[in-house]
Design a protein around this motif. Structure first.
Motif, PDB file in Angstrom:
ATOM      1  N   LEU A 234       0.832  -1.202   0.000  1.00 17.11           N
ATOM      2  CA  LEU A 234       0.000   0.000   0.000  1.00 17.11           C
ATOM      3  C   LEU A 234       0.868   1.254   0.000  1.00 17.11           C
ATOM      4  CD1 LEU A 234      -2.915  -0.867   2.475  1.00 17.11           C
ATOM      5  CD2 LEU A 234      -3.089  -0.422   0.020  1.00 17.11           C
ATOM      6  N   GLU A 235       1.963   1.209   0.740  1.00 14.10           N
ATOM      7  CA  GLU A 235       2.886   2.345   0.716  1.00 14.10           C
ATOM      8  C   GLU A 235       3.509   2.520  -0.664  1.00 14.10           C
ATOM      9  OE1 GLU A 235       3.442   4.619   2.960  1.00 14.10           O
ATOM     10  OE2 GLU A 235       1.994   3.694   4.329  1.00 14.10           O
ATOM     11  N   ARG A 236       3.775   1.434  -1.346  1.00 14.85           N
ATOM     12  CA  ARG A 236       4.329   1.527  -2.694  1.00 14.85           C
ATOM     13  C   ARG A 236       3.318   2.143  -3.666  1.00 14.85           C
ATOM     14  NH1 ARG A 236       7.500  -4.330  -3.241  1.00 14.85           N
ATOM     15  NH2 ARG A 236       9.047  -3.920  -1.587  1.00 14.85           N
ATOM     16  N   VAL A 237       2.051   1.874  -3.453  1.00 11.86           N
ATOM     17  CA  VAL A 237       1.028   2.525  -4.280  1.00 11.86           C
ATOM     18  C   VAL A 237       1.039   4.029  -4.045  1.00 11.86           C
ATOM     19  CG1 VAL A 237      -1.462   2.726  -4.677  1.00 11.86           C
ATOM     20  CG2 VAL A 237      -0.430   0.476  -4.409  1.00 11.86           C
ATOM     21  N   GLU A 238       1.150   4.440  -2.781  1.00 11.09           N
ATOM     22  CA  GLU A 238       1.219   5.866  -2.475  1.00 11.09           C
ATOM     23  C   GLU A 238       2.483   6.493  -3.059  1.00 11.09           C
ATOM     24  OE1 GLU A 238      -1.052   7.782  -1.038  1.00 11.09           O
ATOM     25  OE2 GLU A 238      -2.397   6.048  -0.974  1.00 11.09           O
ATOM     26  N   GLN A 239       3.579   5.751  -3.046  1.00 19.16           N
ATOM     27  CA  GLN A 239       4.818   6.269  -3.624  1.00 19.16           C
ATOM     28  C   GLN A 239       4.673   6.483  -5.125  1.00 19.16           C
ATOM     29  OE1 GLN A 239       7.749   3.369  -2.485  1.00 19.16           O
ATOM     30  NE2 GLN A 239       7.374   3.671  -0.284  1.00 19.16           N
ATOM     31  N   ALA A 240       4.072   5.522  -5.811  1.00 17.46           N
ATOM     32  CA  ALA A 240       3.878   5.662  -7.257  1.00 17.46           C
ATOM     33  C   ALA A 240       2.931   6.814  -7.575  1.00 17.46           C
ATOM     34  CB  ALA A 240       3.335   4.347  -7.837  1.00 17.46           C
ATOM     35  N   LYS A 241       1.929   7.031  -6.712  1.00 18.92           N
ATOM     36  CA  LYS A 241       1.017   8.159  -6.938  1.00 18.92           C
ATOM     37  C   LYS A 241       1.740   9.485  -6.765  1.00 18.92           C
ATOM     38  CE  LYS A 241      -2.334   8.970  -3.978  1.00 18.92           C
ATOM     39  NZ  LYS A 241      -3.616   8.854  -3.254  1.00 18.92           N
ATOM     40  N   SER A 242       2.644   9.548  -5.822  1.00 18.39           N
ATOM     41  CA  SER A 242       3.423  10.777  -5.631  1.00 18.39           C
ATOM     42  C   SER A 242       4.343  11.040  -6.825  1.00 18.39           C
ATOM     43  CB  SER A 242       4.246  10.679  -4.348  1.00 18.39           C
ATOM     44  OG  SER A 242       3.414  10.513  -3.211  1.00 18.39           O
ATOM     45  N   ILE A 243       4.921   9.978  -7.377  1.00 24.94           N
ATOM     46  CA  ILE A 243       5.763  10.138  -8.564  1.00 24.94           C
ATOM     47  C   ILE A 243       4.941  10.636  -9.740  1.00 24.94           C
ATOM     48  CG2 ILE A 243       7.164   8.890 -10.239  1.00 24.94           C
ATOM     49  CD1 ILE A 243       8.601   9.384  -7.654  1.00 24.94           C
ATOM     50  N   LEU A 244       3.723  10.143  -9.872  1.00 29.24           N
ATOM     51  CA  LEU A 244       2.847  10.599 -10.955  1.00 29.24           C
ATOM     52  C   LEU A 244       2.512  12.077 -10.800  1.00 29.24           C
ATOM     53  CD1 LEU A 244       1.072  10.182 -13.421  1.00 29.24           C
ATOM     54  CD2 LEU A 244      -0.713   9.274 -11.918  1.00 29.24           C
ATOM     55  N   LYS A 245       2.189  12.488  -9.587  1.00 24.25           N
ATOM     56  CA  LYS A 245       1.907  13.907  -9.365  1.00 24.25           C
ATOM     57  C   LYS A 245       3.139  14.760  -9.642  1.00 24.25           C
ATOM     58  CE  LYS A 245      -1.771  13.347  -5.916  1.00 24.25           C
ATOM     59  NZ  LYS A 245      -2.194  13.650  -4.535  1.00 24.25           N
ATOM     60  N   SER A 246       4.311  14.229  -9.312  1.00 18.69           N
ATOM     61  CA  SER A 246       5.534  14.967  -9.587  1.00 18.69           C
ATOM     62  C   SER A 246       5.756  15.152 -11.081  1.00 18.69           C
ATOM     63  CB  SER A 246       6.728  14.227  -8.970  1.00 18.69           C
ATOM     64  OG  SER A 246       7.954  14.849  -9.310  1.00 18.69           O
ATOM     65  N   SER A 247       5.474  14.118 -11.868  1.00 17.25           N
ATOM     66  CA  SER A 247       5.653  14.243 -13.318  1.00 17.25           C
ATOM     67  C   SER A 247       4.617  15.176 -13.939  1.00 17.25           C
ATOM     68  CB  SER A 247       5.581  12.856 -13.969  1.00 17.25           C
ATOM     69  OG  SER A 247       4.302  12.279 -13.774  1.00 17.25           O
ATOM     70  N   LEU A 248       3.431  15.221 -13.373  1.00 13.82           N
ATOM     71  CA  LEU A 248       2.395  16.124 -13.894  1.00 13.82           C
ATOM     72  C   LEU A 248       2.760  17.593 -13.681  1.00 13.82           C
ATOM     73  CD1 LEU A 248      -0.857  14.295 -12.734  1.00 13.82           C
ATOM     74  CD2 LEU A 248      -0.080  14.587 -15.076  1.00 13.82           C
TER      75      LEU A 248
ATOM     76  N   VAL B 203       5.640  14.402 -22.197  1.00  6.97           N
ATOM     77  CA  VAL B 203       4.531  13.463 -22.406  1.00  6.97           C
ATOM     78  C   VAL B 203       4.937  12.019 -22.101  1.00  6.97           C
ATOM     79  CG1 VAL B 203       2.952  12.519 -24.132  1.00  6.97           C
ATOM     80  CG2 VAL B 203       3.372  14.978 -24.045  1.00  6.97           C
ATOM     81  N   PRO B 204       6.068  11.510 -22.623  1.00  5.46           N
ATOM     82  CA  PRO B 204       6.420  10.117 -22.281  1.00  5.46           C
ATOM     83  C   PRO B 204       6.736   9.913 -20.809  1.00  5.46           C
ATOM     84  CG  PRO B 204       8.171  11.163 -23.552  1.00  5.46           C
ATOM     85  CD  PRO B 204       6.987  12.070 -23.621  1.00  5.46           C
ATOM     86  N   GLU B 205       7.297  10.904 -20.138  1.00  4.49           N
ATOM     87  CA  GLU B 205       7.579  10.751 -18.711  1.00  4.49           C
ATOM     88  C   GLU B 205       6.291  10.647 -17.903  1.00  4.49           C
ATOM     89  OE1 GLU B 205      10.005  14.051 -17.699  1.00  4.49           O
ATOM     90  OE2 GLU B 205      11.876  13.155 -18.454  1.00  4.49           O
ATOM     91  N   ILE B 206       5.289  11.440 -18.266  1.00  4.73           N
ATOM     92  CA  ILE B 206       4.001  11.361 -17.566  1.00  4.73           C
ATOM     93  C   ILE B 206       3.328  10.020 -17.841  1.00  4.73           C
ATOM     94  CG2 ILE B 206       1.677  12.341 -17.463  1.00  4.73           C
ATOM     95  CD1 ILE B 206       2.891  15.070 -17.904  1.00  4.73           C
ATOM     96  N   ALA B 207       3.397   9.569 -19.102  1.00 12.75           N
ATOM     97  CA  ALA B 207       2.794   8.276 -19.438  1.00 12.75           C
ATOM     98  C   ALA B 207       3.467   7.141 -18.675  1.00 12.75           C
ATOM     99  CB  ALA B 207       2.898   8.044 -20.942  1.00 12.75           C
ATOM    100  N   SER B 208       4.790   7.194 -18.562  1.00 11.56           N
ATOM    101  CA  SER B 208       5.510   6.167 -17.815  1.00 11.56           C
ATOM    102  C   SER B 208       5.129   6.182 -16.335  1.00 11.56           C
ATOM    103  CB  SER B 208       7.014   6.379 -17.975  1.00 11.56           C
ATOM    104  OG  SER B 208       7.736   5.444 -17.209  1.00 11.56           O
ATOM    105  N   ALA B 209       5.010   7.373 -15.755  1.00 13.53           N
ATOM    106  CA  ALA B 209       4.631   7.477 -14.337  1.00 13.53           C
ATOM    107  C   ALA B 209       3.206   6.985 -14.112  1.00 13.53           C
ATOM    108  CB  ALA B 209       4.773   8.915 -13.867  1.00 13.53           C
ATOM    109  N   ARG B 210       2.319   7.292 -15.043  1.00 15.14           N
ATOM    110  CA  ARG B 210       0.933   6.842 -14.894  1.00 15.14           C
ATOM    111  C   ARG B 210       0.839   5.318 -14.976  1.00 15.14           C
ATOM    112  NH1 ARG B 210      -1.063   9.810 -18.448  1.00 15.14           N
ATOM    113  NH2 ARG B 210      -0.981   8.363 -20.200  1.00 15.14           N
ATOM    114  N   ASP B 211       1.581   4.708 -15.911  1.00 15.27           N
ATOM    115  CA  ASP B 211       1.578   3.254 -16.016  1.00 15.27           C
ATOM    116  C   ASP B 211       2.228   2.608 -14.788  1.00 15.27           C
ATOM    117  OD1 ASP B 211       0.325   3.365 -18.465  1.00 15.27           O
ATOM    118  OD2 ASP B 211       2.188   3.353 -19.612  1.00 15.27           O
ATOM    119  N   SER B 212       3.235   3.239 -14.239  1.00 19.63           N
ATOM    120  CA  SER B 212       3.869   2.713 -13.026  1.00 19.63           C
ATOM    121  C   SER B 212       2.899   2.750 -11.848  1.00 19.63           C
ATOM    122  CB  SER B 212       5.128   3.515 -12.697  1.00 19.63           C
ATOM    123  OG  SER B 212       6.084   3.411 -13.727  1.00 19.63           O
TER     124      SER B 212
END
Length: 526
Positions: free
Chosen positions: A100-114, A169-178
């Protein structure tokens, strides 16, 4: 109002840069989706907390390390039922919380890329304030000595906005897929831990039932030994019969000791996966019985496994992530255009390089510069192209992994399905063996009391009954474990519950040579 302005600026900038302005609205939508999912997960967790939990079992602190023996001494025994495993597992298991913490970490990375869609504002302040004092001495009499005495402060603000950024654009797409992949990883580990918890639960059930079998065997062997001693003292029996009865009693006691150890191991194993406190050991209240029957064919089970396995979806996301990383690597050698606005304001009190500086003299300055900055790494030694080829190769590797995993999933489903059929037959055969061994022991005891046979026949039948009862318990446990495994493999819960009671008539009608699902239902409550 601020959101409208921010959205207008993004759309205007993308229109100027020639990119598709729908990316701005889609980025806003991604953020809103994340918030909605986050709120829904929070509300779900709150609902779970609000649900009534039968057993309040608080897990120990994360960094707690016992240092005294009484802290790990088992003081409490807590009953656990099969339908409580999932709630206890989700609430207590540390591995689930890690994911669950890893999910939160990936969400933070996605927000960072946005954040790369928005301008950046940098504020720099020099000397707030600073004081400068100096004396200049000249040997020439023509030039007079000067001095400086001045208080000063300066502040600068720079607003920078990337109008064209090929890597965005590719960095955001990669973060979203992660981020999506992290959620699939959580679902995978949750299913695996549920299956493992059920396996440990069933094994503990098996150990409990085997202890009961051992106790009954010890009781029967004790009675047989007493009868053999009475017959020997009366001159009817022989010393060999007494020794045979003692041997069987010793065997039963050994079985009891072994199964008692298995019970303790099973209890601590279940306590470990449920993350119980150090001083709490779980107890199993239910007995070993068939939990149900599988209500799908092999072909439907395979299709269900293909449709519900998060492993395949995770591999597809790996393909998308590697393709996005390849595009981001290639973007490093493409031009980047930014608009930059720099505003600088300074204030000074005093004078510099004057014969007699006036410390009351004040001055101020303000400047503003706006322009376009462009960067283009025309030659990087082939670094970006090499990284592009590397990530494209990783994407091809993920495609091959998808095909290999698909074949492996089918093999796993077929293997569990065929084992389940074999376990189903073993239940009927082993139960028939129990009935036969029980009747054989009864007849052997009658023959022994009548003087027709020896103690050896009674001992042999007693051993056969114990072995058959243990095999029946093992066959039911194996069936339940395989049933839970097949449910995990397919992602379905198509288990028809056992709700038909057993009576003496349908017990006697069991035919192990022709067993179907309808024949298995009466075995559920044995």
């Amino acid at each position: 109002m601020r959101r409208v302005k921010r959205k207008f600026l993004i759309v205007a900038g993308l229109f100027i840069s020639g990119l598709n302005p729908l990316w701005a609205t889609s980025s806003q939508k991604i953020i809103s989706d994340i918030k909605i999912k986050g709120n829904s997960s929070k509300s779900l967790s709150q609902n779970q907390k609000q649900q009534r939990i039968l057993y309040e079992l608080n897990a120990p602190e994360d960094l707690f390390l016992p240092s005294r023996s009484r802290e790990v001494l088992v003081k409490t025994y807590q009953k656990v039922n099969l339908d409580q495993l999932e709630n206890l597992l989700i609430n207590n298991n540390r591995t689930i919380k890690i994911y669950l913490e890893r999910v939160e970490q990936a969400k933070s990375i996605l927000k960072s890329s946005l954040s790369s869609w928005y301008p950046t504002l940098n504020l720099t302040a020099n000397g707030i304030p600073q004081y400068f004092e100096s004396n200049n001495y000249n040997e020439s009499s023509v030039i007079q000595d000067t001095s400086s005495k001045q208080w000063s402060s300066s502040i600068s603000a720079q607003l920078k906005w990337d109008l064209i950024n090929p890597a965005r654009v590719p960095e955001i797409a990669s973060a979203r897929d992660s981020f999506e992949k992290s959620k699939y990883s959580y679902a995978i580990i949750l299913r695996d831990l549920k299956l493992e918890a059920k396996k440990r639960y069933f094994n503990l059930q098996k150990a409990n039932e085997e202890i009961e079998v051992a106790k009954k065997s010890i009781e029967s062997s004790t009675i047989g030994l007493r009868d053999a001693e009475i017959r020997f003292e009366s001159g009817i029996g022989t010393k060999l019969e007494v020794l045979e009865a003692k041997t069987q009693l010793a065997r039963d006691q050994q079985l009891f000791n072994i199964k008692s150890g298995d019970q303790k191991i099973g209890q601590r194993s279940l306590a470990e996966i449920l993350n119980f406190p150090e001083d709490v050991t779980p107890l199993i209240g239910s007995k070993t019985q068939v939990t149900g029957i599988w209500d799908l064919s092999l072909e439907d089970s395979i299709i269900a496994a293909y449709n519900s396995r998060e492993e395949l979806e995770s591999i597809l996301l790996d393909i998308s992530i590697n393709n996005s990383n390849a595009n981001a690597a290639l973007a490093a050698s493409q031009p980047k255009l930014s608009i930059v606005n720099t505003s600088t304001s300074s204030f000074a009190k005093g004078e510099l390089n004057q014969i007699s500086p006036n410390t009351s003299n004040t001055s101020s300055n303000f400047s503003n510069t706006i322009g376009l900055n462009a960067t283009w790494f025309i030659f990087d030694g082939g670094n970006s192209r090499s990284l592009y080829n590397y990530n494209k190769s990783k994407a091809k590797e993920a495609k091959l992994n998808f095909a290999a995993r698909r074949a492996q999933i089918r093999q796993e489903v077929e293997q569990v399905f065929f084992k389940l059929d074999s376990a189903k037959l073993n239940i009927s055969a082993s139960y028939t063996e129990v009935l036969s061994a029980r009747e054989s022991l009864r007849l052997a005891k009658l023959r022994y009391k009548s003087g027709i046979t020896s103690q050896r026949e009674v001992v042999n039948n007693q051993r056969d009954l114990t072995d058959s009862e243990v095999r029946y318990i093992i066959s039911v446990t194996s069936y339940n474990t395989l049933l839970a495994d097949l449910s995990r493999q397919t992602g379905l819960d198509n288990i028809k519950p056992c709700d038909i009671k057993v009576n003496q008539q349908n017990q006697s009608d069991i035919d192990s040579k022709s067993l179907y699902e309808t024949n298995l239902i009466p075995l559920c409550q044995l």
